[in-house]
Design a protein around this motif. Structure first.
Motif, PDB file in Angstrom:
ATOM      1  N   SER A   1      -4.091   4.277   4.647  1.00 16.82           N
ATOM      2  CA  SER A   1      -3.168   3.347   3.995  1.00 16.82           C
ATOM      3  C   SER A   1      -2.214   2.703   5.001  1.00 16.82           C
TER       4      SER A   1
ATOM      5  N   ASP B   1      -9.480   1.708   4.873  1.00 17.22           N
ATOM      6  CA  ASP B   1      -8.214   1.073   5.246  1.00 17.22           C
ATOM      7  C   ASP B   1      -8.301   0.472   6.640  1.00 17.22           C
TER       8      ASP B   1
ATOM      9  N   TYR C   1      -1.952  -8.390   1.907  1.00 13.49           N
ATOM     10  CA  TYR C   1      -3.009  -7.378   1.807  1.00 13.49           C
ATOM     11  C   TYR C   1      -2.559  -6.356   0.776  1.00 13.49           C
ATOM     12  N   SER C   2      -3.314  -6.267  -0.311  1.00 12.51           N
ATOM     13  CA  SER C   2      -3.001  -5.322  -1.383  1.00 12.51           C
ATOM     14  C   SER C   2      -4.010  -4.179  -1.370  1.00 12.51           C
ATOM     15  N   GLY C   3      -3.501  -2.940  -1.345  1.00 11.68           N
ATOM     16  CA  GLY C   3      -4.364  -1.768  -1.325  1.00 11.68           C
ATOM     17  C   GLY C   3      -4.144  -0.882  -2.540  1.00 11.68           C
ATOM     18  N   PHE C   4      -3.803   0.385  -2.313  1.00  9.63           N
ATOM     19  CA  PHE C   4      -3.694   1.374  -3.380  1.00  9.63           C
ATOM     20  C   PHE C   4      -2.542   1.066  -4.328  1.00  9.63           C
TER      21      PHE C   4
ATOM     22  N   SER D   1      -7.990  -3.474   7.444  1.00 12.74           N
ATOM     23  CA  SER D   1      -6.864  -3.868   8.294  1.00 12.74           C
ATOM     24  C   SER D   1      -7.323  -4.612   9.536  1.00 12.74           C
TER      25      SER D   1
ATOM     26  N   THR E   1       3.938   1.185  -2.114  1.00 14.01           N
ATOM     27  CA  THR E   1       3.781   1.454  -3.545  1.00 14.01           C
ATOM     28  C   THR E   1       4.127   2.896  -3.877  1.00 14.01           C
TER      29      THR E   1
ATOM     30  N   ASP F   1      -8.069  -4.967  -1.408  1.00 14.49           N
ATOM     31  CA  ASP F   1      -8.969  -3.824  -1.276  1.00 14.49           C
ATOM     32  C   ASP F   1      -8.957  -3.117  -2.626  1.00 14.49           C
TER      33      ASP F   1
ATOM     34  N   ASN G   1       0.849  -1.184   0.000  1.00 17.36           N
ATOM     35  CA  ASN G   1       0.000   0.000   0.000  1.00 17.36           C
ATOM     36  C   ASN G   1       0.888   1.240   0.000  1.00 17.36           C
ATOM     37  N   ASP G   2       0.279   2.406  -0.153  1.00 21.67           N
ATOM     38  CA  ASP G   2       1.056   3.641  -0.081  1.00 21.67           C
ATOM     39  C   ASP G   2       1.228   4.080   1.369  1.00 21.67           C
TER      40      ASP G   2
END
Length: 280
Positions: A18, A222, A77-80, A226, A38, A107, A9-10
Motif C-alpha cells: 500500500s 501495489d 491513484y486509488s487503492g484499498f 505504483s 484511508t 486499483d 490508500n492504507d
C-alpha cells in the motif's frame, strides 16, 4: 516542476504494501507521492494479528486543506478502501482535483485466487466497480477482472485471448488502459513457470512475461501499480513502464523466494530501487 500523484490508500506498518510501497517507489522515479490514508494499520491484513485505525472521518480534511493550497495533481491513484463511505470521500476528492489533464488510476482491490475478499459486501464491490469504470487506468488481477467484467474466473486459465476479450469490455472511454496483472502460466517450450501482465487498450494489446519465483507475496500488486503509474506520469510509454515494473518485481521476488521469506512480509524490493531511477 516535479509531477505529483495523490495516493489514496492504507498505510500498513508491516508487509511492504500500500502506501509504504507507493511512497518509496514513486519517489524513486522522480515523481512526488502525496498520500491520503484511508486507514493506518500496524500490519497488512495478511498477518495473524493487526491493529487498524479507520481514517474515514479524516479524509475530507486532507481534501479541504489541499484545496485551500491550490494543489494540482498530474495523477490520482486509488487503492484499498474499507467502506461505501470511503468511496463517497474519494468521489468528493475527485470532484475537486480530477481534471482533463489528470490521470486517474484505480486499483480495484476486490479479491485474489478466484475468491472475493470476505470483508467486502456486494454494495461495496459494485461501488468499486463503478469507480474503476471512471478511471483512465485500472490494474485488476484475474479475480478482479472476473468481478469487473462479469466473466467466470475459471474460464481464464492461461488463455490470454479470453483474458484480453474480458479486459476489452472494460474500455469505455478514449485512451483507457486495462493492465491485467499476475497471469500465471508455463513456458510452452521449457515448461518453466511464468507470470505475465497484459496491457489492453482500444488499439492494441501487449503481453509482457517474466520468470515466476516462489509463491504469493504481499504488496506486489501495489508495486506494479505504483511503478507503472509513476512511469506513465513521468513520460514513459505505458508498455515501457509496465516492463520496468515487471523487471523490478521479478528481481525482488527472486531474492525474497531464495531467502524463504513468508508471503505476508512482502518482497525485498529495497535492494533494487536503483532500477527505477536509471530510466529518468
Amino acid at each position: 516542476m516535479i509531477s505529483k500523484i495523490a495516493v489514496i490508500n492504507d498505510l500498513s506498518g508491516l508487509g511492504r504494501c500500500s502506501l509504504t510501497a507507493a511512497i518509496s517507489t514513486i519517489s524513486a522515479m522522480g515523481v512526488q507521492p502525496v498520500p491520503l490514508p484511508t486507514a493506518v494499520l500496524s500490519a497488512q491484513t495478511g498477518f495473524s494479528s493487526y491493529y487498524c485505525d479507520d481514517f474515514t472521518d479524516r479524509m475530507d480534511n486532507f481534501t479541504n486543506e489541499w484545496k485551500k493550497l491550490g494543489v494540482k495533481f498530474e495523477g490520482i491513484y486509488s487503492g484499498f478502501v474499507m467502506s461505501s463511505e470511503q468511496i463517497r470521500k474519494i468521489r468528493f476528492f475527485l470532484d475537486e482535483f480530477y481534471r482533463e489533464d489528470t490521470l486517474l488510476l484505480v486499483d480495484p482491490i476486490l479479491g485474489d485466487d478466484g475468491v472475493p475478499y470476505d470483508f467486502f459486501n456486494d454494495k461495496l464491490r459494485n461501488e468499486i466497480r463503478s469507480l474503476a469504470m471512471e478511471a483512465d487506468i485500472i490494474t485488476p488481477n484475474l479475480t478482479e477482472l472476473a468481478l469487473l467484467s462479469g466473466r467466470d474466473y475459471e474460464t481464464f486459465g492461461e488463455d490470454y485471448e479470453v483474458i484480453e476479450e474480458a479486459a476489452s469490455k472494460l474500455i469505455n472511454k478514449p485512451g483507457k488502459k486495462i493492465i491485467v496483472t499476475g497471469i500465471r502460466s508455463d513456458d510452452p517450450e521449457t515448461g518453466e513457470p511464468q507470470v505475465g501482465n497484459l496491457l489492453v487498450t482500444k488499439d492494441k494489446t501487449r503481453k509482457i512475461v517474466f520468470k515466476r519465483h516462489g509463491g504469493s507475496y504481499s504488496g506486489t500488486g501495489d508495486l506494479m501499480a505504483s511503478v507503472t503509474f509513476a512511469g506513465i506520469i513521468r513520460g514513459d510509454a505505458p508498455e515501457e513502464a509496465l516492463r520496468l515494473a515487471g523487471e523490478f518485481i521479478e528481481k525482488s521476488i527472486e531474492e525474497t523466494a531464495a531467502a524463504g521469506t513468508p508471503g505476508p512480509e512482502g518482497v525485498f524490493y529495497e535492494n533494487y530501487m536503483g532500477m527505477l531511477t536509471s530510466r529518468r
